[in-house]
Structures are given as C-alpha cells and as structure tokens.
Write an enzyme that holds these catalytic residues in place. Structure first.
Site, PDB file in Angstrom:
ATOM      1  N   ARG A   1      17.448 -29.381  21.268  1.00  0.00           N
ATOM      2  CA  ARG A   1      18.473 -28.342  21.126  1.00  0.00           C
ATOM      3  C   ARG A   1      19.836 -28.846  21.601  1.00  0.00           C
ATOM      4  O   ARG A   1      20.861 -28.605  20.966  1.00  0.00           O
ATOM      5  CB  ARG A   1      18.052 -27.072  21.885  1.00  0.00           C
ATOM      6  CG  ARG A   1      19.135 -26.013  21.951  1.00  0.00           C
ATOM      7  CD  ARG A   1      18.636 -24.585  22.252  1.00  0.00           C
ATOM      8  NE  ARG A   1      17.456 -24.513  23.075  1.00  0.00           N
ATOM      9  CZ  ARG A   1      17.437 -24.670  24.409  1.00  0.00           C
ATOM     10  NH1 ARG A   1      18.548 -24.891  25.077  1.00  0.00           N
ATOM     11  NH2 ARG A   1      16.296 -24.606  25.082  1.00  0.00           N
TER      12      ARG A   1
ATOM     13  N   LYS B   1      27.071 -24.224   1.190  1.00  0.00           N
ATOM     14  CA  LYS B   1      27.759 -24.180  -0.097  1.00  0.00           C
ATOM     15  C   LYS B   1      27.989 -25.609  -0.616  1.00  0.00           C
ATOM     16  O   LYS B   1      27.051 -26.273  -0.999  1.00  0.00           O
ATOM     17  CB  LYS B   1      29.048 -23.375   0.049  1.00  0.00           C
ATOM     18  CG  LYS B   1      28.865 -22.056   0.825  1.00  0.00           C
ATOM     19  CD  LYS B   1      27.933 -21.061   0.144  1.00  0.00           C
ATOM     20  CE  LYS B   1      27.487 -19.914   1.040  1.00  0.00           C
ATOM     21  NZ  LYS B   1      28.520 -19.149   1.706  1.00  0.00           N
TER      22      LYS B   1
ATOM     23  N   TYR C   1      35.188 -13.566   4.186  1.00  0.00           N
ATOM     24  CA  TYR C   1      33.758 -13.553   3.847  1.00  0.00           C
ATOM     25  C   TYR C   1      33.071 -12.315   4.454  1.00  0.00           C
ATOM     26  O   TYR C   1      33.300 -11.983   5.611  1.00  0.00           O
ATOM     27  CB  TYR C   1      33.113 -14.844   4.360  1.00  0.00           C
ATOM     28  CG  TYR C   1      31.625 -14.884   4.157  1.00  0.00           C
ATOM     29  CD1 TYR C   1      31.093 -14.964   2.877  1.00  0.00           C
ATOM     30  CD2 TYR C   1      30.756 -14.805   5.232  1.00  0.00           C
ATOM     31  CE1 TYR C   1      29.717 -14.971   2.683  1.00  0.00           C
ATOM     32  CE2 TYR C   1      29.384 -14.822   5.050  1.00  0.00           C
ATOM     33  CZ  TYR C   1      28.872 -14.904   3.771  1.00  0.00           C
ATOM     34  OH  TYR C   1      27.517 -14.908   3.581  1.00  0.00           O
TER      35      TYR C   1
ATOM     36  N   ASP D   1      38.290 -21.148   8.040  1.00  0.00           N
ATOM     37  CA  ASP D   1      37.029 -21.278   7.309  1.00  0.00           C
ATOM     38  C   ASP D   1      37.348 -22.037   6.018  1.00  0.00           C
ATOM     39  O   ASP D   1      37.950 -21.486   5.096  1.00  0.00           O
ATOM     40  CB  ASP D   1      36.451 -19.889   7.017  1.00  0.00           C
ATOM     41  CG  ASP D   1      35.100 -19.957   6.298  1.00  0.00           C
ATOM     42  OD1 ASP D   1      34.825 -20.986   5.640  1.00  0.00           O
ATOM     43  OD2 ASP D   1      34.329 -18.977   6.379  1.00  0.00           O
TER      44      ASP D   1
HETATM   45  C1  LIG Z   1      28.592 -18.318   2.838  1.00  0.00           C
HETATM   46  C2  LIG Z   1      29.832 -18.275   3.649  1.00  0.00           C
HETATM   47  C3  LIG Z   1      29.780 -18.146   5.038  1.00  0.00           C
HETATM   48  C4  LIG Z   1      28.478 -17.970   5.794  1.00  0.00           C
HETATM   49  O1  LIG Z   1      27.679 -19.087   5.698  1.00  0.00           O
HETATM   50  P1  LIG Z   1      26.055 -19.055   5.798  1.00  0.00           P
HETATM   51  O2  LIG Z   1      25.703 -20.487   5.689  1.00  0.00           O
HETATM   52  O3  LIG Z   1      25.582 -18.210   4.653  1.00  0.00           O
HETATM   53  O4  LIG Z   1      25.708 -18.437   7.112  1.00  0.00           O
HETATM   54  C5  LIG Z   1      30.978 -18.175   5.740  1.00  0.00           C
HETATM   55  N1  LIG Z   1      32.157 -18.305   5.096  1.00  0.00           N
HETATM   56  C6  LIG Z   1      32.245 -18.415   3.758  1.00  0.00           C
HETATM   57  C7  LIG Z   1      33.570 -18.555   3.118  1.00  0.00           C
HETATM   58  C8  LIG Z   1      31.087 -18.402   2.989  1.00  0.00           C
HETATM   59  O5  LIG Z   1      31.191 -18.490   1.657  1.00  0.00           O
END
Ligand SMILES: *Cc1c(COP(=O)(O)O)cnc(C)c1O
Length: 377
Positions: free
Chosen positions: A44, A192, A96, A167
C-alpha cells in the site's frame, strides 16, 4: 525528449535484459533486521511496479512527483485532501459529474465548501476570500468543452494563496501540460485515454511541489485507494501507445466536427474553441490540439432514441478515451448527480449527446452517423 519517446523509453534496463518491466505482486517485503530498512516494505505504501508507473507519469507531465490511484475519483479526492475545515474550493459549474458528487455530498461533511461558478474566466480578485484555498479546473470542460485560461487563473489564484488543481483527463499530457502553465497539481482519470481500452480503472496525480507530494503519499498510505501492481503494469503498457492513439482519435474527431458543422440534422455542436474566438485563441495558446471528444444535439423533431438505436459503432455507454467510439447522454448518465438547475447553469442540455471518438476508420464512423441521423425521423 518528445512525449512519444518518453512514453516508451522512460523505463529501461530490467533484470535479465528484459525489455519490459517485471510485475511485482508481493504485498510485503523483507527488511534488514539491523537497520529495519528496505526500498519497499508493504504494497500500500509503495511497490516496485507502481513506483515504475509513477516514474512514467511524472515523466509525461515533466513533473517531480507522480502518484497512481485506484480510480480517477480516488486521485481527485487525494488532490483535494489538503483542504481543511472552513476551507473553500472554487470549481467550474461544468465539471465531471463524479467530482460534483464528491464536492456536493462528501466535502460539506468535512467542513469544506465547494463554490460552483458558471464561468471561471469571469473570476476576479473579489471572488477570493481568505477561506478560498483551491481552484479546480477542467479545460476543456466535460461535456461542454468550454475553455478556461489556465495561465490567468494560476496567476489570480496564487495572488490569494490558493492552489490550482487541473483535471487534465480530456487532454492528457500529450496535448496539454498544466504544470508548465502555472497549475500546482494535475489529476487524470487514467481510466480514459491513458488506459485507452475501456478495461481498466485508474487515476493519477502529478505535482512539482514537495509538500503537496507528501500529502498525496499520505493519502495513498492512510486512505489506501492505490493502484494494484497488475493494473500498474497494464497502465505502463497502455501509455506506450497513448500518443499514437490520441493523435489518430483527434484527427478523426476534427473530421467528424467538420462533417457535422453544416449538417442540417444537427442543431448544436460543442468542441474546444467553437464557443468563441477568444476561447479558440486561449485553447491554442495552452494546448497543442483539441482532443477527441465532441458533443452535439440533434435538430428539433428528430428522435434521439431512434438515432442512438440506429448507430452501429459507438456503444451507448459512459466513459471516453477508449479505442472504441462511445456515445452517451450527459444529463441522464455522466452528469445525473447534478441538479437540473446546476446542469442548466453549466450549459448541459437534456438532449446533448457526447461522442468519444475511437480509432475506427473515420469514414466508417461518418457513414454510421449519417445513416443513424437519416433514421432519426
Ligand atoms: C471519468 C472522469 C473522472 C473520474 O475518473 P474514474 O476513473 O471514473 O474514477 C474524473 N474526471 C473526468 C474528467 C472524467 O472524465
């Protein structure tokens, strides 16, 4: 070093001359009884495979520190973990849906306020109070693809001692490097584009700030939402083709936007820079491309369900960034956690559809969209 090279060549010189790294599955590591020292102690806290991924993540963002988490939301939660009781974070209304949920339902219980503003570019000195400790930005924003001037917000926020967290999921370091533009922290949903095959959940945090890095290391160790070794290895592998995939996906998205722009069955189209010339100029000054996600709305009178049912290729599913095209309806899917008013403020209409363009041949995708538009009424 170009990012195409960094994605492949950052990790080198493995045991036995292997050209790819091994996967270390051990949850625990032997220590020297005399010194009780060891490079690793418990999975961890850190482990060799995750550490290698974190080296790659830092290299891609030209950052001093990289961290891998079990999901994008775990990464976002870690990035916001330095906020304390009484603090406030400013966010764009178009953010998001999961980030909205965290800020709306979880942070208030910890005494932290999220303030959503319709347009971050309208932010001025008067918007900052002594409680404002962070500004959280998505540019392009999801799913409206609106642009925020990162350099301007960084200067403004830093004047007031607030952190800038970006982000960067939609751009990835291939197209945009927020740390170089003044941001303090970058988070990504690696689920993604970084993973890129719709088969892995992961999140990343990068920073140049040693003090923040200590806080994110603590978040890994104390909260435990870390990425397992097998998934760390798979992400190392996927990242090697990230620049190639994204370049192709973006080229196809540009072609599709061009095609839909003067299509009589499309009422509205959203893509970075389309909103205004000013946003186009800002985006071009901070990113090297417009990415591979676009949103659109069918012309009035057309049947959305018939259109979606007629589509052969894009699956009707949340998420984005995979090699396969996906389409979704933000109002009821990715952004259902927002109230109808919050969605209206963010410019997310009930009929908006968001398309993530994959690596299929663009002519097949355009032909598919055309036949489905024709079938929509
Ligand atoms: C999908 C997404 C998240 C969250 O990510 P997860 O891997 O699904 O927890 C955060 N920000 C954006 C812009 C996203 O598209």
């Amino acid at each position: 070093m170009h990012i195409q090279t960094a994605a492949v060549q950052t990790l080198r010189d493995f045991e036995h001359g292997a050209v790819v790294p091994p996967v270390h599955l051990a949850s625990t590591f032997e220590l020297d009884p005399a010194t009780e020292d060891g490079a690793f102690a418990y999975q961890r806290g850190s482990n060799p495979t995750r550490a290698q991924l974190e080296t790659v993540l830092a290299a891609l963002d030209d950052a001093a520190h990289g961290f891998a988490f079990a999901s994008g939301m775990a990464a976002t939660a870690a990035a916001l973990s330095t906020l304390e009781v009484g603090d406030e974070v400013i966010l764009s209304a178009s953010v998001y849906g999961g980030t909205y949920r965290l800020v709306d339902l979880v942070l208030p219980g910890r005494g932290i306020t999220g303030r959503f503003v319709d347009d971050l570019d309208a932010l001025t000195d008067e918007d900052f109070t002594p409680a404002t400790k962070a500004v959280f930005i998505e540019t392009p924003a999801n799913p409206t693809l609106r642009i925020t001037d990162l350099r301007r917000i960084a200067e403004l926020a830093h004047r007031h001692g607030a952190l800038v967290i970006v982000d960067n999921t939609f751009m990835t370091p291939v197209l945009q490097k927020p740390l170089a533009l003044g941001a303090d922290v970058v988070v990504q949903s690696a689920t993604k584009y970084l993973a890129g095959h719709s088969d892995l959940l992961a999140g990343t945090v990068t920073t140049n700030d040693d003090r923040l890095a200590d806080a994110y290391r603590l978040a890994q160790k104390a909260q435990g939402g870390v990425l397992p070794p097998q998934d760390s290895f798979r992400l190392i592998q996927s990242i090697k083709t990230l620049p190639l995939r994204l370049e192709r996906q973006q080229a196809s998205a540009e072609r599709i936007v061009e095609h839909l722009a003067d299509h009589d069955r499309i009422a509205q189209l959203w893509y970075p820079g389309l909103h205004s010339e000013e946003e186009a100029r800002v985006h071009a000054s901070q990113a090297s491309g417009r990415g591979a996600v676009l949103s659109f709305e069918l012309a009035g009178g057309l049947d959305r369900v018939a259109f979606l049912k007629a589509l052969r290729f894009p699956a009707y599913a949340v998420s984005l960034g995979g090699v396969e095209s996906l389409i979704c309806r933000p109002a009821t899917m990715t952004h259902e956690a927002m109230t109808p008013e919050a969605r209206a403020n963010a410019g997310i209409s009930d009929e908006m559809l968001r398309l993530s363009v994959g690596i299929e041949h663009v002519d097949d995708l355009i032909a598919d969209l055309d036949q489905a538009l024709a079938a929509a009424g």
